[in-house]
Design an enzyme around this catalytic site. Sequence first.
Site, PDB file in Angstrom:
ATOM      1  N   ASP A  96       0.831  -1.198   0.000  1.00  0.00           N
ATOM      2  CA  ASP A  96       0.000   0.000   0.000  1.00  0.00           C
ATOM      3  C   ASP A  96       0.871   1.256   0.000  1.00  0.00           C
ATOM      4  O   ASP A  96       2.028   1.213   0.452  1.00  0.00           O
ATOM      5  CB  ASP A  96      -0.898   0.030   1.234  1.00  0.00           C
ATOM      6  CG  ASP A  96      -1.930  -1.088   1.217  1.00  0.00           C
ATOM      7  OD1 ASP A  96      -2.345  -1.485   0.118  1.00  0.00           O
ATOM      8  OD2 ASP A  96      -2.303  -1.561   2.299  1.00  0.00           O
TER       9      ASP A  96
ATOM     10  N   TYR B  19       6.619  -8.735   8.441  1.00  0.00           N
ATOM     11  CA  TYR B  19       6.251  -7.328   8.536  1.00  0.00           C
ATOM     12  C   TYR B  19       6.546  -6.799   9.934  1.00  0.00           C
ATOM     13  O   TYR B  19       6.427  -7.525  10.924  1.00  0.00           O
ATOM     14  CB  TYR B  19       4.755  -7.122   8.271  1.00  0.00           C
ATOM     15  CG  TYR B  19       4.308  -7.462   6.874  1.00  0.00           C
ATOM     16  CD1 TYR B  19       4.311  -6.490   5.866  1.00  0.00           C
ATOM     17  CD2 TYR B  19       3.864  -8.738   6.553  1.00  0.00           C
ATOM     18  CE1 TYR B  19       3.889  -6.791   4.576  1.00  0.00           C
ATOM     19  CE2 TYR B  19       3.442  -9.049   5.263  1.00  0.00           C
ATOM     20  CZ  TYR B  19       3.454  -8.075   4.282  1.00  0.00           C
ATOM     21  OH  TYR B  19       3.037  -8.380   3.011  1.00  0.00           O
TER      22      TYR B  19
ATOM     23  N   ASP C 100      -6.789   1.180   8.186  1.00  0.00           N
ATOM     24  CA  ASP C 100      -5.460   1.766   8.344  1.00  0.00           C
ATOM     25  C   ASP C 100      -5.569   3.276   8.498  1.00  0.00           C
ATOM     26  O   ASP C 100      -6.666   3.850   8.454  1.00  0.00           O
ATOM     27  CB  ASP C 100      -4.518   1.368   7.202  1.00  0.00           C
ATOM     28  CG  ASP C 100      -4.953   1.902   5.837  1.00  0.00           C
ATOM     29  OD1 ASP C 100      -5.720   2.885   5.789  1.00  0.00           O
ATOM     30  OD2 ASP C 100      -4.519   1.340   4.827  1.00  0.00           O
TER      31      ASP C 100
ATOM     32  N   ARG D 103      -3.554  -5.222   7.944  1.00  0.00           N
ATOM     33  CA  ARG D 103      -4.646  -4.321   8.316  1.00  0.00           C
ATOM     34  C   ARG D 103      -5.796  -5.091   8.945  1.00  0.00           C
ATOM     35  O   ARG D 103      -6.434  -4.628   9.897  1.00  0.00           O
ATOM     36  CB  ARG D 103      -5.163  -3.577   7.088  1.00  0.00           C
ATOM     37  CG  ARG D 103      -4.279  -2.446   6.625  1.00  0.00           C
ATOM     38  CD  ARG D 103      -4.814  -1.854   5.345  1.00  0.00           C
ATOM     39  NE  ARG D 103      -4.798  -2.829   4.254  1.00  0.00           N
ATOM     40  CZ  ARG D 103      -5.375  -2.635   3.072  1.00  0.00           C
ATOM     41  NH1 ARG D 103      -6.028  -1.522   2.830  1.00  0.00           N
ATOM     42  NH2 ARG D 103      -5.293  -3.539   2.125  1.00  0.00           N
TER      43      ARG D 103
END
Length: 307
Positions: free
Chosen positions: A49, A77, A91, A192
């Site tokens: 993103d 992550y 988010d 998310r």
Amino acid sequence: MSVSTPGERSAPRGIALVDKPGGMTSHDVVVRARRALDIRKIGHAGTLDPMATGLLVLGVGSATRLLTFIVGLDKTYEATIRLGVSTDSDDADGVETARASADEVAAVTEQAIATGVATLTGRISQVPSRVSAIKVGGKRAYDLARAGQDVELAPREVTVSRFAVARVRRDADAGTIDLDVSVDCSSGTYIRALARDLGAHAGVGGHLTALRRTRIGPFEVAGAATDVTADLPLLDEADVARRVLGALEVSSDEARDLRHGKRLLGAAERIPGPISAAIDPAGRLVGIVQRRGSDLKSVMNLPEEAG
């Protein structure tokens, strides 16, 4: 290497590791790479993103054929989850849709957070974010959501092999709790959605405020290029395929046969898994071979001059 005529520059090919900055889409990075390397044939393995930073794997030239074998690799992550506030995108880029009271957030205990994390670890069923890139009726979910349409996505099975909370930061004035976390997960996992679901478990809502991808399979963000220029480092196709799939060393005759669509008879036992990278005596990638009964058959070949 490819063969070029005198005065003609050889077209670049290989795999590039890029540390994507925030504020750019993955496609933005691809466009920059196409301009910098002066080649149209560039793709990426796994979207990040615009808000997210970190490792983006690019395939350049004939190496784009390897992306299909990279996109499904496990990933790591580093993220920050904010409990107490929900958004329509799960988010920080979204619009706030709900906010818990300061008392409700203050009542969330460390044990409640740990229980929620444990619930979201392992093989889980996850509903992707409504602004994900998943296609619904041929259109991206995020396009439908931005057009004001209701988007209902089916849950999918994903694996979160590690969900570790490194730090808990409470802000009594803001009425929020920020969690710095590390996640190892299968391809297709939405961080998310983990933030949203952890907030739901805690009863106060939640969303993602920061995300950085640090690993895709054997590739780490450490050492990745921070800018896309004409001298962008490219990893050799054979080296990448060897790291991702393992290698089958083939003779020159076998390499020729594979390129011509012939099977390697009785050779299935020469590879440990269902597929492997075929490497010729010069260390060049011939293609990807797959077991077919007791034989091996090429399921993807690179152009012969790329070998």
